[in-house]
Scaffold this active site. Sequence first.
Site, PDB file in Angstrom:
ATOM      1  N   LYS A  79      -9.208 -14.592   4.174  1.00 52.16           N
ATOM      2  CA  LYS A  79      -8.062 -13.765   3.802  1.00 52.16           C
ATOM      3  C   LYS A  79      -6.830 -14.362   4.440  1.00 52.16           C
ATOM      4  CE  LYS A  79      -7.306  -9.729   1.708  1.00 52.16           C
ATOM      5  NZ  LYS A  79      -7.998  -9.161   0.559  1.00 52.16           N
ATOM      6  N   VAL A 180      -6.706   1.238 -11.719  1.00 50.82           N
ATOM      7  CA  VAL A 180      -8.158   1.412 -11.844  1.00 50.82           C
ATOM      8  C   VAL A 180      -8.491   2.812 -12.364  1.00 50.82           C
ATOM      9  CG1 VAL A 180     -10.370   1.332 -10.668  1.00 50.82           C
ATOM     10  CG2 VAL A 180      -8.563  -0.235  -9.976  1.00 50.82           C
TER      11      VAL A 180
HETATM   12  P1  NAD Z   1      -2.516   1.625  -7.993  1.00 51.05           P
HETATM   13  O1  NAD Z   1      -1.462   1.522  -6.970  1.00 51.05           O
HETATM   14  O2  NAD Z   1      -2.251   1.180  -9.381  1.00 51.05           O
HETATM   15  O3  NAD Z   1      -3.013   3.158  -8.089  1.00 51.05           O
HETATM   16  C1  NAD Z   1      -3.140   4.006  -7.002  1.00 51.05           C
HETATM   17  C2  NAD Z   1      -2.650   5.377  -7.460  1.00 51.05           C
HETATM   18  O4  NAD Z   1      -2.896   6.325  -6.426  1.00 51.05           O
HETATM   19  C3  NAD Z   1      -1.160   5.424  -7.759  1.00 51.05           C
HETATM   20  O5  NAD Z   1      -0.960   5.920  -9.070  1.00 51.05           O
HETATM   21  C4  NAD Z   1      -0.599   6.365  -6.695  1.00 51.05           C
HETATM   22  O6  NAD Z   1       0.480   7.139  -7.155  1.00 51.05           O
HETATM   23  C5  NAD Z   1      -1.808   7.219  -6.395  1.00 51.05           C
HETATM   24  N1  NAD Z   1      -1.785   7.895  -5.108  1.00 51.05           N
HETATM   25  C6  NAD Z   1      -1.260   7.459  -3.925  1.00 51.05           C
HETATM   26  N2  NAD Z   1      -1.446   8.399  -2.976  1.00 51.05           N
HETATM   27  C7  NAD Z   1      -2.105   9.414  -3.554  1.00 51.05           C
HETATM   28  C8  NAD Z   1      -2.586  10.677  -3.091  1.00 51.05           C
HETATM   29  N3  NAD Z   1      -2.434  11.060  -1.822  1.00 51.05           N
HETATM   30  N4  NAD Z   1      -3.221  11.484  -3.964  1.00 51.05           N
HETATM   31  C9  NAD Z   1      -3.380  11.120  -5.244  1.00 51.05           C
HETATM   32  N5  NAD Z   1      -2.947   9.945  -5.747  1.00 51.05           N
HETATM   33  C10 NAD Z   1      -2.310   9.122  -4.911  1.00 51.05           C
HETATM   34  O7  NAD Z   1      -3.801   0.884  -7.376  1.00 51.05           O
HETATM   35  P2  NAD Z   1      -5.088   0.399  -8.161  1.00 51.05           P
HETATM   36  O8  NAD Z   1      -4.954  -1.044  -8.478  1.00 51.05           O
HETATM   37  O9  NAD Z   1      -5.444   1.372  -9.223  1.00 51.05           O
HETATM   38  O10 NAD Z   1      -6.162   0.491  -6.993  1.00 51.05           O
HETATM   39  C11 NAD Z   1      -6.655   1.745  -6.551  1.00 51.05           C
HETATM   40  C12 NAD Z   1      -7.431   1.540  -5.269  1.00 51.05           C
HETATM   41  O11 NAD Z   1      -8.533   0.659  -5.510  1.00 51.05           O
HETATM   42  C13 NAD Z   1      -6.634   0.895  -4.136  1.00 51.05           C
HETATM   43  O12 NAD Z   1      -7.089   1.429  -2.918  1.00 51.05           O
HETATM   44  C14 NAD Z   1      -7.017  -0.582  -4.225  1.00 51.05           C
HETATM   45  O13 NAD Z   1      -6.918  -1.225  -2.966  1.00 51.05           O
HETATM   46  C15 NAD Z   1      -8.458  -0.488  -4.663  1.00 51.05           C
HETATM   47  N6  NAD Z   1      -8.925  -1.662  -5.407  1.00 51.05           N
HETATM   48  C16 NAD Z   1      -8.304  -2.032  -6.543  1.00 51.05           C
HETATM   49  C17 NAD Z   1      -8.764  -3.124  -7.262  1.00 51.05           C
HETATM   50  C18 NAD Z   1      -8.092  -3.547  -8.563  1.00 51.05           C
HETATM   51  O14 NAD Z   1      -8.696  -4.332  -9.309  1.00 51.05           O
HETATM   52  N7  NAD Z   1      -6.915  -3.060  -8.881  1.00 51.05           N
HETATM   53  C19 NAD Z   1      -9.881  -3.852  -6.807  1.00 51.05           C
HETATM   54  C20 NAD Z   1     -10.526  -3.430  -5.642  1.00 51.05           C
HETATM   55  C21 NAD Z   1     -10.039  -2.330  -4.948  1.00 51.05           C
END
Ligand code: NAD
Length: 345
Positions: A79, A180
């Site tokens: 990383k 996601v």
């Molecule tokens: P994203 O930022 O698009 O979505 C996260 C959502 O959570 C946002 O819409 C935000 O408004 C909402 N949010 C924040 N705080 C909140 C709360 N207290 N209550 C309810 N909703 C809240 O991120 P993403 O890409 O969809 O990823 C989601 C999670 O999965 C993250 O933790 C990320 O690290 C993890 N992740 C994502 C991927 C990927 O492919 N995108 C891969 C592995 C892990």
Amino acid sequence: MKIREIRVPGYERVLVGSDEAAGYQGIIAVHSTALGPAVGGTRYWTYKTEDEAMTDVLRLARGMTYKNALAGLPFGGGKSIILRDGKAADREQLFRAHGRMVNSLAGKYFTAEDVGTSPADMEFILKETEYVGGLQGRSGDPSPHTARGVFRAMQAAAKHKWASDDLAGKTVAIQGCGHVGYFLAGELTRVGARLVITDVDAAKVKRVVDDHGATAVRPEEIYSVDADIFAPCALGGVLHDQTIPKLKASLVAGAANNQLLEPRHGDLLEQRGIVYAPDYAANAGGVINGCCREMLGWDIEKTLAKTDAIYDTLLRIFAMAEREKIPTCQAADKLAEERWQAART
Ligand code: NAD
């Protein structure tokens, strides 16, 4: 560019670099290359101290070894971090400096996007090194693949808990309707699951309600809704002493990283009879897609099959947890360690 190598027990390489002209300060940690070149993204983030950044990069690099091993990928874990100092930065200069650091490892470490970085930043890195993925027009948005993997993890947890992986008629509470969460909602409605959703962003909620007919609740209500499955897809650290007792769900499977506030919260879920799909096993679809498509040159069908195999990995984790009477998060670590250690001997 100044690059300093430091010795950290348990890690193969740790480089600290700076380039004054570019306003660059960064760290690369290579935890292990036993299974193959280390793969893990670049995080562009503000830290209070350099020590704090070092702790984070080491933890994240080790986590990537486990994640890649558990996903059955021929890659190790690494990383990197670029320290964000709050001053306006020339992103090209910054990421090109980082590219030079990555290049100095001559293929031991491949980087890609992570928190705070974008495909455009990866194009800057590409100007300095070939050891970069997540580029524009290559493997594309990882989110649908991550969502697919989470869906398969849910099916495996259902199979383990209810002896059937049919999610029709089950209610899933999704916390976070971002990249996601949105695609996960699609996977679930396709098989006839009911959705209760929340997000702090009203527009994100509306999109899932409009497209998938979900019921929306306020963010603080999501833990206690009447649901069979809880899917944390927003932030980490959401499973703790206050939230776990509220859960009515029998299964937890979601995309967020580091869902357990502390490891002991895995035991707490276990004591409450809640089956927990360990986060880094469930959310590996994105890394599988990126690695298989860009680094191994696989086609989409073969790659999707690999993501679908998250189902089998989860069943193996649940079986080990039951056999050895340990929480599922410990079983996931053990399975990852077995795969990784086997490659070292
Ligand atoms: P994203 O930022 O698009 O979505 C996260 C959502 O959570 C946002 O819409 C935000 O408004 C909402 N949010 C924040 N705080 C909140 C709360 N207290 N209550 C309810 N909703 C809240 O991120 P993403 O890409 O969809 O990823 C989601 C999670 O999965 C993250 O933790 C990320 O690290 C993890 N992740 C994502 C991927 C990927 O492919 N995108 C891969 C592995 C892990």
